[in-house]
Design a protein around this motif. Structure first.
Motif: not given
Length: 161
Positions: A14, A34, A54
């Motif tokens: 991410t 993610a 996440f």
């Protein structure tokens, strides 16, 4: 055998990995992956997206093993990765004095997921070496970079000579 829980996850970074050093001098890299799962809906006969998860990850250098530094130097935001590591729960206290806990993966190994990286070659074409060499055909190399498409076609099927 101890009670560790190991996971393998496949996802996308991410943000760029963040490299820091502990007071002891050990390097640690933190990053988030993610993971977007899909589930097959039998009634609709199609794949449905599930909520994205996440996963917070940390990787430490250990002696001559420079895992944390390698991750920070070689990976970047949006890279597809496969991560294997131990699921650990870390407890901490906020500035306001609240006690909290977070689950994260202590990375044992990580690599780029090459499933969607780059370009696939046709069955009768072979990529050229960086120095312009040829990977198995008898004809001279054309171009000189990995991204160049070969212009000479080998007469042998399969592309590997």
């Amino acid at each position: 055998m101890s009670q560790e829980t190991y996971l393998t996850i496949k996802g996308r970074l991410t943000a760029d990995p963040e490299l820091r050093y502990a007071p002891s001098g050990s390097a640690v890299t933190n990053f988030t992956v993610a993971v977007r799962a899909q589930k097959f809906d039998k009634q609709a006969n199609e794949w449905k997206d599930q909520p994205t998860k996440f996963w917070r990850c940390s990787a430490w250098d250990q002696g001559k093993l420079a895992r944390a530094q390698n991750i920070a130097n070689l990976l970047k935001k949006s890279d597809n990765v496969i991560v294997y590591g131990e699921l650990v729960t870390r407890e901490y206290e906020t500035k306001e004095g609240e006690k909290r806990s977070v689950d994260e993966i202590r990375v044992e190994s990580i690599g780029k997921d090459l499933t969607f990286h780059g370009q696939a070659y046709a069955a009768n074409e072979a990529p050229e070496q960086q120095d312009g060499g040829n990977w198995g055909g008898n004809e001279p190399a054309v171009g000189g970079g990995w991204g160049d498409q070969p212009t000479n076609q080998s007469t042998s099927p399969g592309g590997w000579g």
